[in-house]
Design a protein around this motif. Structure first.
Motif, mmCIF file in Angstrom:
data_model
loop_
_atom_site.group_PDB
_atom_site.id
_atom_site.type_symbol
_atom_site.label_atom_id
_atom_site.label_comp_id
_atom_site.label_asym_id
_atom_site.label_seq_id
_atom_site.Cartn_x
_atom_site.Cartn_y
_atom_site.Cartn_z
ATOM 1 N N ASP A 188 0.924 -1.244 -0.063
ATOM 2 C CA ASP A 188 0.144 -0.091 -0.049
ATOM 3 C C ASP A 188 0.599 1.241 0.093
ATOM 4 O O ASP A 188 0.586 2.222 -0.947
ATOM 5 C CB ASP A 188 -0.882 0.139 1.106
ATOM 6 C CG ASP A 188 -1.983 -0.848 1.127
ATOM 7 O OD1 ASP A 188 -2.220 -1.382 0.036
ATOM 8 O OD2 ASP A 188 -2.492 -1.494 2.163
ATOM 9 N N LYS A 189 2.124 1.153 0.733
ATOM 10 C CA LYS A 189 2.598 2.499 0.840
ATOM 11 C C LYS A 189 3.610 2.799 -0.445
ATOM 12 O O LYS A 189 3.998 3.780 -0.780
ATOM 13 C CB LYS A 189 3.687 2.300 1.910
ATOM 14 C CG LYS A 189 2.986 2.288 3.581
ATOM 15 C CD LYS A 189 4.062 2.184 4.689
ATOM 16 C CE LYS A 189 3.537 2.383 5.989
ATOM 17 N NZ LYS A 189 4.638 1.902 6.840
ATOM 18 N N LEU A 190 3.961 1.417 -1.169
ATOM 19 C CA LEU A 190 4.744 1.636 -2.293
ATOM 20 C C LEU A 190 3.745 1.795 -3.558
ATOM 21 O O LEU A 190 4.061 2.137 -4.503
ATOM 22 C CB LEU A 190 5.401 0.563 -2.637
ATOM 23 C CG LEU A 190 6.417 0.208 -1.714
ATOM 24 C CD1 LEU A 190 7.309 -1.027 -1.751
ATOM 25 C CD2 LEU A 190 7.667 1.287 -1.888
ATOM 26 N N GLY A 191 2.260 2.105 -3.443
ATOM 27 C CA GLY A 191 1.601 1.958 -4.641
ATOM 28 C C GLY A 191 1.210 0.908 -5.276
ATOM 29 O O GLY A 191 0.969 1.045 -6.616
ATOM 30 N N VAL A 192 1.521 -0.211 -4.654
ATOM 31 C CA VAL A 192 1.510 -1.517 -5.681
ATOM 32 C C VAL A 192 0.220 -2.155 -5.687
ATOM 33 O O VAL A 192 -0.237 -2.415 -4.537
ATOM 34 C CB VAL A 192 2.692 -2.690 -5.126
ATOM 35 C CG1 VAL A 192 2.388 -3.801 -5.817
ATOM 36 C CG2 VAL A 192 3.844 -2.034 -5.326
ATOM 37 N N GLU A 193 -0.428 -2.473 -6.483
ATOM 38 C CA GLU A 193 -1.752 -2.813 -6.612
ATOM 39 C C GLU A 193 -1.512 -4.592 -6.886
ATOM 40 O O GLU A 193 -1.094 -4.885 -7.914
ATOM 41 C CB GLU A 193 -2.551 -2.438 -7.797
ATOM 42 C CG GLU A 193 -3.787 -3.317 -7.795
ATOM 43 C CD GLU A 193 -4.576 -2.589 -9.143
ATOM 44 O OE1 GLU A 193 -5.796 -3.294 -9.110
ATOM 45 O OE2 GLU A 193 -4.060 -1.777 -9.746
ATOM 46 N N ARG A 194 -1.797 -5.576 -5.866
ATOM 47 C CA ARG A 194 -1.846 -6.919 -6.403
ATOM 48 C C ARG A 194 -3.095 -7.556 -7.129
ATOM 49 O O ARG A 194 -4.082 -7.138 -6.656
ATOM 50 C CB ARG A 194 -1.773 -7.756 -4.567
ATOM 51 C CG ARG A 194 -1.737 -9.142 -4.644
ATOM 52 C CD ARG A 194 -0.469 -9.590 -5.449
ATOM 53 N NE ARG A 194 -0.279 -10.978 -5.218
ATOM 54 C CZ ARG A 194 0.506 -11.844 -5.376
ATOM 55 N NH1 ARG A 194 1.428 -11.268 -6.308
ATOM 56 N NH2 ARG A 194 0.717 -13.097 -4.882
ATOM 57 N N ARG A 195 -2.511 -8.146 -8.068
ATOM 58 C CA ARG A 195 -3.538 -8.655 -8.840
ATOM 59 C C ARG A 195 -3.697 -9.993 -8.958
ATOM 60 O O ARG A 195 -2.621 -10.599 -9.526
ATOM 61 C CB ARG A 195 -3.490 -8.100 -10.482
ATOM 62 C CG ARG A 195 -3.769 -6.940 -10.508
ATOM 63 C CD ARG A 195 -3.497 -6.403 -11.711
ATOM 64 N NE ARG A 195 -3.856 -4.676 -11.863
ATOM 65 C CZ ARG A 195 -3.302 -4.031 -12.961
ATOM 66 N NH1 ARG A 195 -2.838 -4.712 -13.981
ATOM 67 N NH2 ARG A 195 -3.689 -2.825 -13.033
ATOM 68 N N VAL A 196 -4.731 -10.787 -8.140
ATOM 69 C CA VAL A 196 -4.652 -12.259 -8.272
ATOM 70 C C VAL A 196 -5.911 -13.004 -8.858
ATOM 71 O O VAL A 196 -6.834 -12.601 -8.344
ATOM 72 C CB VAL A 196 -4.354 -12.807 -6.625
ATOM 73 C CG1 VAL A 196 -4.328 -14.479 -6.591
ATOM 74 C CG2 VAL A 196 -2.943 -12.468 -6.218
ATOM 75 N N LEU A 197 -5.557 -13.887 -9.730
ATOM 76 C CA LEU A 197 -7.016 -14.476 -10.299
ATOM 77 C C LEU A 197 -6.679 -15.942 -9.793
ATOM 78 O O LEU A 197 -5.830 -16.395 -10.048
ATOM 79 C CB LEU A 197 -6.770 -14.286 -11.705
ATOM 80 C CG LEU A 197 -6.677 -13.058 -12.441
ATOM 81 C CD1 LEU A 197 -6.616 -13.059 -13.985
ATOM 82 C CD2 LEU A 197 -8.054 -12.159 -11.749
ATOM 83 N N THR A 198 -7.911 -16.551 -9.370
ATOM 84 C CA THR A 198 -7.762 -17.935 -8.776
ATOM 85 C C THR A 198 -9.272 -18.724 -9.298
ATOM 86 O O THR A 198 -10.289 -18.058 -9.506
ATOM 87 C CB THR A 198 -7.871 -18.012 -7.193
ATOM 88 O OG1 THR A 198 -9.115 -17.250 -6.899
ATOM 89 C CG2 THR A 198 -6.579 -17.125 -6.640
ATOM 90 N N ALA A 199 -8.900 -19.918 -9.362
ATOM 91 C CA ALA A 199 -10.113 -20.695 -9.460
ATOM 92 C C ALA A 199 -10.441 -21.467 -8.337
ATOM 93 O O ALA A 199 -9.417 -22.513 -8.141
ATOM 94 C CB ALA A 199 -9.956 -21.657 -10.787
#
Length: 326
Positions: A188-199
């Motif tokens: 959050d502090k680094l402005g990184v957006e985590r994108r995780v796709l799961t089934a």
């Protein structure tokens, strides 16, 4: 040529001599190139022949040991217990099988110096020792802990008839651990957006970039407790009445002790070095090492494959996500 003046003919002769000289040098270079080519081909052949000889020598080692005089067969458990390490279940069990099958080995000695590792690998070795003890009831199995015999290494040792250690050895650590990191605030502090796709609703369990859910924690703790109970059962089966649980309620808490303290707790049977165990307990001075190792070619391929596998694991976030009993 008849129309050439006398002044032109010497120049023409010089040109031909220069061409002949260049052709001669080219032939010499070609010959030298061929010689070097033959030399390197012979060198490659010698290298491959030597490598093959080493591999064949490794394969012959067990048969040559089998004709030795009466001795105690030593199998080493060194370093972290894991599939890609020298203390893998495959290598340890191979050494144990050779040791038990050898006609003149009168006892088997596990020489242990390991902080533990994979519960699966440790259990496989434990089961192999139990099976081999039943197949060869006349051969005692002793475990001698040198510097460290903790966690998965102690799991293995508990399958032996008797366990010995040095007074300053580190013994115990009967527990299970799984470690990870929580990086969601850093992201959050680094402005990184985590994108995780799961089934699958729980496929992203233990994702270090997401807060751990209470249901995830309960699931992981249940799994670790099950593995811990398997460890406890193995130790109890191996040590029996020698284990003084009532006097030492922390014996299965994950704590570890010196060999001297472990002897009072029933974790070890005495304080002796590997040589002392062979001489004083087994009654035989001669020690023969049956430890298995990879061939040079297998070691090269393993290191090559591990480097690729670690790179892939780091990219997909699988590093450090396996339970460990150490």
């Amino acid at each position: 040529m008849e129309n050439q003046s006398p002044a032109q003919r010497p120049a023409s002769d010089k040109e031909w001599k220069l061409i002949e000289k260049l052709l001669g040098q080219a032939q010499d270079e070609h010959r030298k190139s061929r010689r070097w080519g033959i030399f390197f081909k012979i060198l490659t052949f010698v290298y491959l022949f030597a490598l093959l000889s080493m591999m064949m020598a490794g394969g012959r080692s067990s048969s040559s040991l089998a004709v030795a005089e009466d001795h105690v067969a030593v199998v080493e458990v060194n370093g972290v217990i894991a599939p890609d390490q020298d203390a893998s279940a495959d290598l340890i069990v191979t050494g144990l099988t050779r040791a038990f099958e050898a006609e003149n080995s009168k006892a088997v000695l596990l020489k242990i110096n390991s902080p533990g590792g994979s519960p699966v690998q440790s259990n496989q070795v434990y089961n192999a020792i139990t099976r081999l003890r039943n197949e060869y009831p006349d051969k005692k199995v002793y475990a001698a802990i040198t510097d460290v015999g903790a966690s998965g290494a102690y799991y293995i040792a508990s399958a032996a008839d008797e366990i010995y250690a040095d007074p300053a050895s580190i013994v115990g650590s009967i527990g299970v651990i799984m470690a990870s990191f929580g990086l969601e605030e850093a992201a959050d502090k680094l402005g990184v957006e985590r994108r995780v796709l799961t089934a699958g609703d729980n496929k992203s369990i233990m994702d270090p970039f997401s807060p751990i859910r209470p249901s995830d924690r309960r699931h992981m703790e249940t799994m670790l407790n099950e593995i811990h109970q398997q460890f406890i059962t193995a130790v109890r089966n191996g040590r029996g009445d020698r284990l003084k649980e009532e006097e030492n309620p922390d014996v299965f808490s994950g704590l570890f002790w010196t060999g001297e303290r472990a002897a009072t707790m029933g974790l070890v049977d005495g304080l002796k070095s590997p040589g002392d165990v062979a001489r004083d307990v087994a009654g035989i001075d001669e020690l023969v090492n049956y430890s298995a190792s990879r061939s040079p070619m297998e070691e090269f391929l393993r290191n090559f494959g591990v480097s690729i596998g670690e790179g892939i694991a780091s990219q997909i976030g699988l590093e450090g996500a396996v339970p460990s009993i150490r």
